[in-house]
Design an enzyme around this catalytic site. Structure first.
Site, mmCIF file in Angstrom:
data_model
loop_
_atom_site.group_PDB
_atom_site.id
_atom_site.type_symbol
_atom_site.label_atom_id
_atom_site.label_comp_id
_atom_site.label_asym_id
_atom_site.label_seq_id
_atom_site.Cartn_x
_atom_site.Cartn_y
_atom_site.Cartn_z
ATOM 1 N N GLY A 103 44.083 -11.411 31.031
ATOM 2 C CA GLY A 103 44.164 -9.964 31.161
ATOM 3 C C GLY A 103 44.701 -9.353 29.887
ATOM 4 C CD GLN B 186 49.103 -6.848 26.641
ATOM 5 O OE1 GLN B 186 48.219 -6.814 27.489
ATOM 6 N NE2 GLN B 186 49.781 -7.949 26.371
ATOM 7 C CB CYS C 8 53.059 -11.273 28.585
ATOM 8 S SG CYS C 8 52.538 -9.650 28.011
ATOM 9 C CG LEU C 9 47.502 -12.397 25.783
ATOM 10 C CD1 LEU C 9 46.143 -11.715 25.611
ATOM 11 C CD2 LEU C 9 47.424 -13.858 25.362
ATOM 12 C CG HIS D 107 51.394 -9.378 33.680
ATOM 13 N ND1 HIS D 107 52.516 -10.104 33.370
ATOM 14 C CD2 HIS D 107 50.879 -8.977 32.488
ATOM 15 C CE1 HIS D 107 52.671 -10.145 32.055
ATOM 16 N NE2 HIS D 107 51.682 -9.470 31.489
ATOM 17 C CD GLU D 108 47.127 -7.700 32.028
ATOM 18 O OE1 GLU D 108 47.323 -6.858 31.138
ATOM 19 O OE2 GLU D 108 47.403 -8.911 31.878
ATOM 20 C CG HIS E 85 51.025 -4.659 29.838
ATOM 21 N ND1 HIS E 85 51.989 -4.818 28.869
ATOM 22 C CD2 HIS E 85 50.626 -5.913 30.175
ATOM 23 C CE1 HIS E 85 52.170 -6.119 28.637
ATOM 24 N NE2 HIS E 85 51.362 -6.805 29.415
HETATM 25 NI NI NI Z 1 51.150 -8.866 29.552
#
Ligand code: NI
Length: 190
Positions: free
Chosen positions: A46, A51, A99-100, A141-142, A145
């Site tokens: 995701g 991000q 998380c990226l 999670h997304e 953001h």
């Molecule tokens: Ni994340």
């Protein structure tokens, strides 16, 4: 292909509540291509627009890597525009999240198991759907953001203290990462 650098923890764009996207946004198509390219390049499941430095209510998910654990996730590939979680229900459960924007960090996070969400797809058709388990987890999670919320905001004060050095290293770019990133305390790309 247009792979964008992923913004690391500490950049203010990750803390902002993102803005809605208009149906006639002329940049949406290109933005979506960039999001998919960037996510797949980083081997993520995701990615949310903040991000890659865009404070917009958009995230993309391709949960196929989880298909072995949860068969219904095979081919689960979706764009979520202007999403709104309407309800979260059930007894909180722990799941190990990554998380990226936080390379080399994985932590157990507690969330409710069931959600109801309203969102628009890339053609701006509105959907209202229910999810549970890992699917709900990835969406939650997304979704965080686009509300300017991060993994660290789920940590206890003690955990945050224990991870302080590690979090600083992420912001400074003192991490091993295989995809391009923008580090707030270092500047530039890597
Ligand atoms: Ni994340």
């Amino acid at each position: 292909m247009s792979i964008k650098p992923i913004v690391a923890y500490g950049d203010p764009v990750l803390k902002k509540k993102a803005q809605p996207i208009a149906q006639d946004d002329p940049q949406l198509k290109e933005l979506l291509t960039d999001m998919w390219d960037t996510m797949y390049n980083a081997q993520g499941v995701g990615l949310a627009a903040p991000q890659i430095g865009r404070s917009l209510r958009l995230f993309v998910i391709d949960a196929t890597p989880f298909a072995e654990e949860e068969p219904e996730l095979d081919g689960f590939k979706k764009v979520f525009i202007n999403a709104e979680i309407l309800e979260e229900e059930g007894k909180e459960w722990l799941f190990n999240e990554g998380c990226l924007s936080f390379p080399e960090l994985r932590e157990d996070i507690s969330r409710k198991p069931q959600i109801r969400i309203r969102y628009q797809d890339e053609e701006f058709n509105t959907h209202e759907e229910q999810y549970d388990g890992i699917t709900a987890r990835i969406i939650q999670h997304e979704y965080d953001h686009i509300d300017g919320k991060l993994m660290v905001d789920h940590f206890s004060p003690l955990k945050k203290t224990l991870l302080r050095k590690k979090l600083q290293n992420i912001s400074k770019g003192s991490v091993n990462v295989s995809y391009p990133m923008k580090f707030p305390l270092r500047g530039g790309k890597r």
